[in-house]
Motif scaffolding. Structure first.
Motif, PDB file in Angstrom:
ATOM      1  N   SER A 198     -51.813 -65.764  47.145  1.00 18.84           N
ATOM      2  CA  SER A 198     -51.164 -66.353  46.506  1.00 18.84           C
ATOM      3  C   SER A 198     -51.267 -66.382  45.020  1.00 18.84           C
ATOM      4  CB  SER A 198     -51.374 -67.985  46.791  1.00 18.84           C
ATOM      5  OG  SER A 198     -52.509 -68.562  46.312  1.00 18.84           O
ATOM      6  N   GLN A 224     -42.709 -64.666  42.904  1.00 15.45           N
ATOM      7  CA  GLN A 224     -42.658 -66.210  43.078  1.00 15.45           C
ATOM      8  C   GLN A 224     -42.578 -66.606  44.477  1.00 15.45           C
ATOM      9  OE1 GLN A 224     -40.626 -68.153  40.135  1.00 15.45           O
ATOM     10  NE2 GLN A 224     -40.427 -70.160  41.090  1.00 15.45           N
ATOM     11  N   VAL A 258     -45.019 -68.900  46.326  1.00  9.46           N
ATOM     12  CA  VAL A 258     -44.782 -70.205  47.050  1.00  9.46           C
ATOM     13  C   VAL A 258     -44.967 -70.097  48.673  1.00  9.46           C
ATOM     14  CG1 VAL A 258     -42.844 -71.773  47.797  1.00  9.46           C
ATOM     15  CG2 VAL A 258     -43.053 -70.864  45.428  1.00  9.46           C
ATOM     16  N   CYS A 270     -48.871 -70.327  48.989  1.00  8.61           N
ATOM     17  CA  CYS A 270     -49.299 -71.520  48.789  1.00  8.61           C
ATOM     18  C   CYS A 270     -48.953 -72.691  49.836  1.00  8.61           C
ATOM     19  CB  CYS A 270     -48.820 -72.268  47.405  1.00  8.61           C
ATOM     20  SG  CYS A 270     -49.156 -71.363  46.016  1.00  8.61           S
ATOM     21  N   GLU A 271     -47.837 -72.829  50.314  1.00  8.33           N
ATOM     22  CA  GLU A 271     -47.240 -73.672  51.318  1.00  8.33           C
ATOM     23  C   GLU A 271     -47.957 -73.400  52.743  1.00  8.33           C
ATOM     24  OE1 GLU A 271     -46.099 -76.468  50.907  1.00  8.33           O
ATOM     25  OE2 GLU A 271     -44.548 -76.039  49.112  1.00  8.33           O
ATOM     26  N   PHE A 299     -48.172 -74.156  41.292  1.00  9.46           N
ATOM     27  CA  PHE A 299     -46.748 -74.501  41.339  1.00  9.46           C
ATOM     28  C   PHE A 299     -46.228 -74.858  39.801  1.00  9.46           C
ATOM     29  CE2 PHE A 299     -47.272 -75.036  45.977  1.00  9.46           C
ATOM     30  CZ  PHE A 299     -46.002 -74.405  46.295  1.00  9.46           C
ATOM     31  N   LYS A 322     -42.250 -75.030  39.115  1.00 13.36           N
ATOM     32  CA  LYS A 322     -41.990 -75.943  40.099  1.00 13.36           C
ATOM     33  C   LYS A 322     -42.765 -77.366  40.126  1.00 13.36           C
ATOM     34  CE  LYS A 322     -40.241 -72.386  43.096  1.00 13.36           C
ATOM     35  NZ  LYS A 322     -38.667 -72.544  43.341  1.00 13.36           N
ATOM     36  N   ARG A 346     -42.931 -80.008  43.010  1.00 15.93           N
ATOM     37  CA  ARG A 346     -44.108 -79.704  43.924  1.00 15.93           C
ATOM     38  C   ARG A 346     -45.425 -79.978  43.247  1.00 15.93           C
ATOM     39  NH1 ARG A 346     -46.095 -80.613  48.787  1.00 15.93           N
ATOM     40  NH2 ARG A 346     -46.807 -78.797  49.647  1.00 15.93           N
TER      41      ARG A 346
END
Length: 156
Positions: free
Chosen positions: A57, A66, A70, A73-74, A93, A98, A101
């Motif tokens: 990440s 990006q 994302v 990370c998620e 984020f 972002k 988030r």
């Protein structure tokens, strides 16, 4: 967390080549070194897939990928419930633009007991959030809990 990035770069034990060390190098303006370190170490087999996800990440973020950042990370967030990790991913984020988030994750970190107000107050990756009223609210809540913890430590 103390902002002593030079000390991290000089004294790294090697166990943080996918997390703390690349972030410290980035804060020292050594993004190229951080990217090379991440690429090299992501090629090696890692015993913990969650640690590998942290590195991938950060690499995606530094390379400007990006969507990949994302996604990584998620994916990590779904598999781990560590409040300090929520803080680290919140800053990523915020760095990626972002804010909603990022603030959501900062609130979750705080809710789960991760209160590192001095870091939050000066973390450059959170600078994009500083004018946001929701960030101000979570920052104030973190400050209140931090000072409460300090007081409890001093009197306990």
């Amino acid at each position: 967390m103390l902002g002593e990035y030079s000390a991290v770069a000089a004294d790294s034990s090697g166990g943080d080549y996918l997390g703390v060390l690349p972030l410290a190098l980035t804060h020292l303006g050594r993004e190229r070194d951080a990217i090379e370190l991440l690429r090299k170490n992501l090629l090696e087999e890692m015993p913990l897939p969650v640690i590998r996800r942290i590195g991938s990440s950060v690499l995606a973020l530094l390379e400007g990928r990006q969507e990949d950042g994302v996604h990584d990370c998620e994916t990590f967030i779904r598999s781990c419930r560590d409040p300090e990790s929520y803080y680290y991913f919140a800053r990523q984020f915020a760095f990626m633009g972002k804010p909603a988030r990022a603030i959501e994750l900062l609130n979750e970190a705080l809710r789960q007991g991760y209160v590192c107000f001095p870091t939050m107050a000066r973390d450059p990756w959170l600078d994009s959030l500083r004018g946001n009223p929701e960030f101000s609210a979570v920052r104030r809540a973190a400050e209140t809990r931090y000072h409460g913890a300090v007081q409890a430590f001093l009197t306990g």
